[in-house]
Design a protein around this motif. Structure first.
Motif, PDB file in Angstrom:
ATOM      1  N   GLY A   1     -32.916 -14.858 -25.910  1.00 17.34           N
ATOM      2  CA  GLY A   1     -32.823 -13.480 -25.437  1.00 17.34           C
ATOM      3  C   GLY A   1     -33.721 -13.233 -24.238  1.00 17.34           C
ATOM      4  N   ALA A   2     -34.916 -13.764 -24.285  1.00 12.41           N
ATOM      5  CA  ALA A   2     -35.840 -13.593 -23.157  1.00 12.41           C
ATOM      6  C   ALA A   2     -35.290 -14.265 -21.907  1.00 12.41           C
ATOM      7  CB  ALA A   2     -37.211 -14.155 -23.505  1.00 12.41           C
ATOM      8  N   GLY A   3     -34.742 -15.453 -22.077  1.00 15.36           N
ATOM      9  CA  GLY A   3     -34.178 -16.170 -20.926  1.00 15.36           C
ATOM     10  C   GLY A   3     -33.010 -15.422 -20.310  1.00 15.36           C
ATOM     11  N   ILE A   4     -32.111 -14.937 -21.131  1.00 12.54           N
ATOM     12  CA  ILE A   4     -30.966 -14.179 -20.634  1.00 12.54           C
ATOM     13  C   ILE A   4     -31.437 -12.888 -19.977  1.00 12.54           C
ATOM     14  CG2 ILE A   4     -28.926 -12.875 -21.369  1.00 12.54           C
ATOM     15  CD1 ILE A   4     -28.430 -15.097 -23.437  1.00 12.54           C
ATOM     16  N   GLY A   5     -32.432 -12.251 -20.595  1.00 14.68           N
ATOM     17  CA  GLY A   5     -32.970 -11.023 -20.029  1.00 14.68           C
ATOM     18  C   GLY A   5     -33.562 -11.245 -18.646  1.00 14.68           C
ATOM     19  N   ILE A   6     -34.241 -12.350 -18.473  1.00 13.85           N
ATOM     20  CA  ILE A   6     -34.846 -12.658 -17.161  1.00 13.85           C
ATOM     21  C   ILE A   6     -33.758 -12.924 -16.135  1.00 13.85           C
ATOM     22  CG2 ILE A   6     -36.204 -14.371 -15.904  1.00 13.85           C
ATOM     23  CD1 ILE A   6     -37.947 -14.608 -18.435  1.00 13.85           C
TER      24      ILE A   6
ATOM     25  N   ALA B   1     -34.831  -5.784 -12.487  1.00 16.10           N
ATOM     26  CA  ALA B   1     -36.181  -5.290 -12.189  1.00 16.10           C
ATOM     27  C   ALA B   1     -36.962  -6.310 -11.371  1.00 16.10           C
ATOM     28  CB  ALA B   1     -36.913  -5.007 -13.494  1.00 16.10           C
ATOM     29  N   LYS B   2     -38.050  -5.826 -10.769  1.00 20.19           N
ATOM     30  CA  LYS B   2     -38.938  -6.691  -9.995  1.00 20.19           C
ATOM     31  C   LYS B   2     -39.702  -7.610 -10.930  1.00 20.19           C
ATOM     32  CE  LYS B   2     -39.767  -3.471  -6.241  1.00 20.19           C
ATOM     33  NZ  LYS B   2     -40.757  -2.726  -5.487  1.00 20.19           N
ATOM     34  N   GLY B   3     -40.341  -8.610 -10.384  1.00 17.05           N
ATOM     35  CA  GLY B   3     -41.084  -9.597 -11.161  1.00 17.05           C
ATOM     36  C   GLY B   3     -42.167  -8.986 -12.034  1.00 17.05           C
ATOM     37  N   GLU B   4     -42.891  -8.009 -11.502  1.00 17.54           N
ATOM     38  CA  GLU B   4     -43.968  -7.385 -12.268  1.00 17.54           C
ATOM     39  C   GLU B   4     -43.425  -6.654 -13.491  1.00 17.54           C
ATOM     40  OE1 GLU B   4     -47.243  -3.882 -11.631  1.00 17.54           O
ATOM     41  OE2 GLU B   4     -46.866  -5.233  -9.939  1.00 17.54           O
TER      42      GLU B   4
ATOM     43  N   ARG C   1     -42.201  -9.276 -15.984  1.00 17.68           N
ATOM     44  CA  ARG C   1     -43.330  -9.855 -16.724  1.00 17.68           C
ATOM     45  C   ARG C   1     -43.850  -8.882 -17.779  1.00 17.68           C
ATOM     46  NH1 ARG C   1     -44.239 -11.914 -11.594  1.00 17.68           N
ATOM     47  NH2 ARG C   1     -45.645 -10.216 -11.023  1.00 17.68           N
ATOM     48  N   GLU C   2     -43.891  -7.609 -17.452  1.00 16.85           N
ATOM     49  CA  GLU C   2     -44.342  -6.589 -18.409  1.00 16.85           C
ATOM     50  C   GLU C   2     -43.378  -6.514 -19.598  1.00 16.85           C
ATOM     51  OE1 GLU C   2     -46.962  -4.052 -20.000  1.00 16.85           O
ATOM     52  OE2 GLU C   2     -47.265  -5.009 -18.073  1.00 16.85           O
ATOM     53  N   LYS C   3     -42.076  -6.601 -19.316  1.00 17.35           N
ATOM     54  CA  LYS C   3     -41.081  -6.583 -20.391  1.00 17.35           C
ATOM     55  C   LYS C   3     -41.243  -7.812 -21.282  1.00 17.35           C
ATOM     56  CE  LYS C   3     -37.447  -3.928 -18.134  1.00 17.35           C
ATOM     57  NZ  LYS C   3     -36.063  -3.964 -17.611  1.00 17.35           N
ATOM     58  N   ILE C   4     -41.473  -8.973 -20.653  1.00 20.70           N
ATOM     59  CA  ILE C   4     -41.665 -10.206 -21.429  1.00 20.70           C
ATOM     60  C   ILE C   4     -42.913 -10.084 -22.286  1.00 20.70           C
ATOM     61  CG2 ILE C   4     -42.220 -12.672 -21.263  1.00 20.70           C
ATOM     62  CD1 ILE C   4     -40.410 -12.748 -18.768  1.00 20.70           C
ATOM     63  N   LYS C   5     -43.991  -9.547 -21.694  1.00 18.22           N
ATOM     64  CA  LYS C   5     -45.238  -9.361 -22.432  1.00 18.22           C
ATOM     65  C   LYS C   5     -45.022  -8.416 -23.617  1.00 18.22           C
ATOM     66  CE  LYS C   5     -50.006  -7.890 -21.618  1.00 18.22           C
ATOM     67  NZ  LYS C   5     -50.929  -7.315 -20.623  1.00 18.22           N
ATOM     68  N   ASP C   6     -44.307  -7.317 -23.380  1.00 16.15           N
ATOM     69  CA  ASP C   6     -44.024  -6.376 -24.466  1.00 16.15           C
ATOM     70  C   ASP C   6     -43.160  -7.040 -25.531  1.00 16.15           C
ATOM     71  OD1 ASP C   6     -45.476  -4.446 -23.149  1.00 16.15           O
ATOM     72  OD2 ASP C   6     -43.715  -3.407 -22.326  1.00 16.15           O
ATOM     73  N   GLY C   7     -42.165  -7.814 -25.109  1.00 20.98           N
ATOM     74  CA  GLY C   7     -41.302  -8.535 -26.051  1.00 20.98           C
ATOM     75  C   GLY C   7     -42.102  -9.527 -26.873  1.00 20.98           C
ATOM     76  N   TYR C   8     -43.041 -10.207 -26.210  1.00 20.95           N
ATOM     77  CA  TYR C   8     -43.896 -11.159 -26.910  1.00 20.95           C
ATOM     78  C   TYR C   8     -44.741 -10.450 -27.964  1.00 20.95           C
ATOM     79  CZ  TYR C   8     -47.909 -14.156 -27.753  1.00 20.95           C
ATOM     80  OH  TYR C   8     -48.899 -14.880 -28.355  1.00 20.95           O
ATOM     81  N   LYS C   9     -45.328  -9.315 -27.577  1.00 13.50           N
ATOM     82  CA  LYS C   9     -46.158  -8.561 -28.514  1.00 13.50           C
ATOM     83  C   LYS C   9     -45.328  -8.066 -29.699  1.00 13.50           C
ATOM     84  CE  LYS C   9     -49.657  -6.897 -25.265  1.00 13.50           C
ATOM     85  NZ  LYS C   9     -50.221  -5.725 -24.582  1.00 13.50           N
ATOM     86  N   GLU C  10     -44.128  -7.565 -29.413  1.00 15.88           N
ATOM     87  CA  GLU C  10     -43.263  -7.064 -30.483  1.00 15.88           C
ATOM     88  C   GLU C  10     -42.849  -8.203 -31.411  1.00 15.88           C
ATOM     89  OE1 GLU C  10     -41.563  -4.289 -32.746  1.00 15.88           O
ATOM     90  OE2 GLU C  10     -42.693  -3.846 -30.934  1.00 15.88           O
ATOM     91  N   THR C  11     -42.511  -9.344 -30.832  1.00 14.32           N
ATOM     92  CA  THR C  11     -42.118 -10.501 -31.642  1.00 14.32           C
ATOM     93  C   THR C  11     -43.292 -10.995 -32.467  1.00 14.32           C
ATOM     94  OG1 THR C  11     -40.489 -11.155 -29.987  1.00 14.32           O
ATOM     95  CG2 THR C  11     -41.158 -12.833 -31.561  1.00 14.32           C
ATOM     96  N   LYS C  12     -44.458 -11.017 -31.873  1.00  7.87           N
ATOM     97  CA  LYS C  12     -45.658 -11.441 -32.588  1.00  7.87           C
ATOM     98  C   LYS C  12     -45.921 -10.515 -33.775  1.00  7.87           C
ATOM     99  CE  LYS C  12     -50.599 -12.213 -31.880  1.00  7.87           C
ATOM    100  NZ  LYS C  12     -51.698 -12.110 -30.917  1.00  7.87           N
TER     101      LYS C  12
END
Length: 109
Positions: A19-24, A29-32, A35-46
């Motif tokens: 899901g993260a790969g497809i989302g990227i 959105a811009k890179g920043e 990255r924020e979305k990935i970080k939030d996704g990581y936190k939510e998954t964690k």
């Protein structure tokens, strides 16, 4: 960890990665922001994995506690049954001994 729980965890991690790969790839959105979305996704998954781990741990503790109680109860029942069987065998042997003493007394006359 049970095989089913392990498979579920592997599937969950794999799904998050895909899901993260497809989302990227499809993110406008811009890179920043990405990255924020990935970080939030990581936190939510964690957080989700931690919750599932705690749930699984709690369930396993409860299951093991129940199994221990069942084992203790079964052990007690086996001991009680063995005690009754032992008493039955002793009673049977005492009766047989009395019969043999009677036979022996009659034979000695």
């Amino acid at each position: 960890m049970s095989n089913n729980a392990g498979n579920t965890l592997i599937a969950l991690i794999g799904g998050v990665a895909i899901g993260a790969g497809i989302g990227i790839l499809f993110a406008p959105a811009k890179g920043e922001k990405t990255r924020e979305k990935i970080k939030d996704g990581y936190k939510e998954t964690k957080k989700d994995l931690k919750y599932k781990y705690e749930n699984l741990t709690s369930e396993m503790k409860e299951t093991l506690s129940t199994a221990k109680l069942d084992l203790d109860e079964t052990y007690g029942e086996i001991l009680s049954d063995m005690s009754h069987k032992t008493e039955d065998v002793i009673s049977f042997l005492e009766i047989k001994l009395a019969e043999l003493k009677e036979q022996n007394a009659r034979l000695q006359k």
